[in-house]
Design an enzyme around this catalytic site. Sequence first.
Site, PDB file in Angstrom:
ATOM      1  N   HIS A  82     -11.788   2.824  25.372  1.00 49.50           N
ATOM      2  CA  HIS A  82     -10.908   2.051  26.262  1.00 49.50           C
ATOM      3  C   HIS A  82     -11.165   2.585  27.670  1.00 49.50           C
ATOM      4  CE1 HIS A  82      -8.576   2.219  22.461  1.00 49.50           C
ATOM      5  NE2 HIS A  82      -8.056   1.077  22.798  1.00 49.50           N
ATOM      6  N   ASP A  97      -9.688   5.925  28.397  1.00 43.29           N
ATOM      7  CA  ASP A  97     -10.191   7.076  27.623  1.00 43.29           C
ATOM      8  C   ASP A  97     -11.272   7.835  28.376  1.00 43.29           C
ATOM      9  OD1 ASP A  97      -8.736   5.903  25.582  1.00 43.29           O
ATOM     10  OD2 ASP A  97     -10.501   5.000  24.635  1.00 43.29           O
TER      11      ASP A  97
HETATM   12  C1  XUL Z   1      -4.796  -0.077  17.675  1.00 43.96           C
HETATM   13  C2  XUL Z   1      -6.247  -0.169  17.590  1.00 43.96           C
HETATM   14  C3  XUL Z   1      -6.980  -0.048  18.868  1.00 43.96           C
HETATM   15  C4  XUL Z   1      -8.133  -0.978  18.986  1.00 43.96           C
HETATM   16  C5  XUL Z   1      -8.767  -0.981  20.348  1.00 43.96           C
HETATM   17  O1  XUL Z   1      -4.150  -0.158  16.469  1.00 43.96           O
HETATM   18  O2  XUL Z   1      -6.801  -0.310  16.522  1.00 43.96           O
HETATM   19  O3  XUL Z   1      -7.385   1.269  19.023  1.00 43.96           O
HETATM   20  O4  XUL Z   1      -9.113  -0.693  18.053  1.00 43.96           O
HETATM   21  O5  XUL Z   1      -7.865  -1.182  21.361  1.00 43.96           O
END
Ligand code: XUL
Length: 436
Positions: free
Chosen positions: A99, A102
């Site tokens: 993300h 991150d």
């Molecule tokens: C949340 C989840 C996230 C997504 C990416 O449950 O799975 O980490 O994979 O935003």
Amino acid sequence: MKTYDEVAKVTYEGPDSREPFAFKYYNPDEMLGGKPMREHLRFALSWWHTLCADGVDMFGGSTMDKAFGKADPMEKFKTKADFGFELMDKLQIDYYCFHDVDIAPEGATWRESLDNFQQMVDYLAKLQTQYGKRLLWNTANNFGDKKFMAGAATSCSADVYAIAAAKVKAGLDAAKKLGGQGYVFWGGREGYETLLNTDMKLELDNLAHFMHMAVDYKREIGFDGDFYIEPKPKEPTKHQYDFDAATCMNFLRTYGLEKEFKLNIEANHATLAGHTFQHEIRTAAVNGAFGSIDANQGDLFLGWDTDQFPTNVYDTTLGMYEILKAGGFTKGGLNFDAKTRRMSNTFEDILLSYIAGMDTFALGLRKALALIEDGRIDQFVENRYRSYRSGIGAKIVAGQTSLKELADYALTVPDFTVESGRQEYLESVVNNILFR
Ligand code: XUL
Ligand code: CO
């Protein structure tokens, strides 16, 4: 047991090895079913769980320090990145996922955050070249900050909608620069708590406009990765708009987006929706939308997303069976959206958890190929539907009959019999393959 620093590289030693820091089933370059295991599995390291999550839960603080001894925010994120690439190298993992928040510290303003993000993207680009690693997908964290409390692309605030769009634009620019294989949209808080304060139709229409704008921008910059929606039924919101694979397909088709998106299926999200992991992969596949996997497992006794490393071989076997039947990965892969338990709080545990997860999927792959080679399951299913290969059945399949013709035909059938589904026998065949 060795310490983290003493493990230079995790290599394959085979099922008889007792070495904790060795693969028992994952042999990256072994050819299986026409391609090396690493290409079948396309493992990816998740930045958030691996390099950021520090054990915090609703009742207690961190149990693991992931500041890597750095106080300066940019230095900290650079050190995290150095550590991440070294870790991928130790584990022979070829891909990673992140993300925006991150990989870089957030600044006091959006302009500062964007600047930090872009600097870190350039830093990751250098590390990618140095280590020969690739970006499986990235995404925007459009759910953590206070401004996203009512959602992002489904927020009641147009200004929040705009900042969410800005973050996705920055993410797509990064994906293009890093040669990402895909970009994920998980609807973090795209959902609602109560309909008493929610205009559902407006929120869904706005979400669709958002996705169309992302598709337009992808074309404009020539990003050729795949777009994925990641279904999840609940948590954080009580009702998420991307509930499960079927709901996502309905959304995509309603808004003319079905050719632009595939699905990123997460095992723990499947079980939260009351489905098996296999069900969600099969649903994606039959809708022509199988894309990528978030590899983890939940705890069926708990009603939330525990994001555990996958260790259940039955599930990974049947999951890999579905993936192989769907033709395998093209641009997707197996991203470990999984975190070590709060009490598994050492860097050795991170290695051991990845080894456990990778070996469980590697064993699943071996067993899924064995199931297919064995043929009993496939032959059973093929035989079960044989009435559709000739006569009236073939006409049904071809869409060349009518209620009237079927009504006439039914009058000629002496007896309506259905053969046994043999579920228990088939389950014993799976056991036979697993435990021989
Ligand atoms: C949340 C989840 C996230 C997504 C990416 O449950 O799975 O980490 O994979 O935003
Ligand atoms: Co996920």
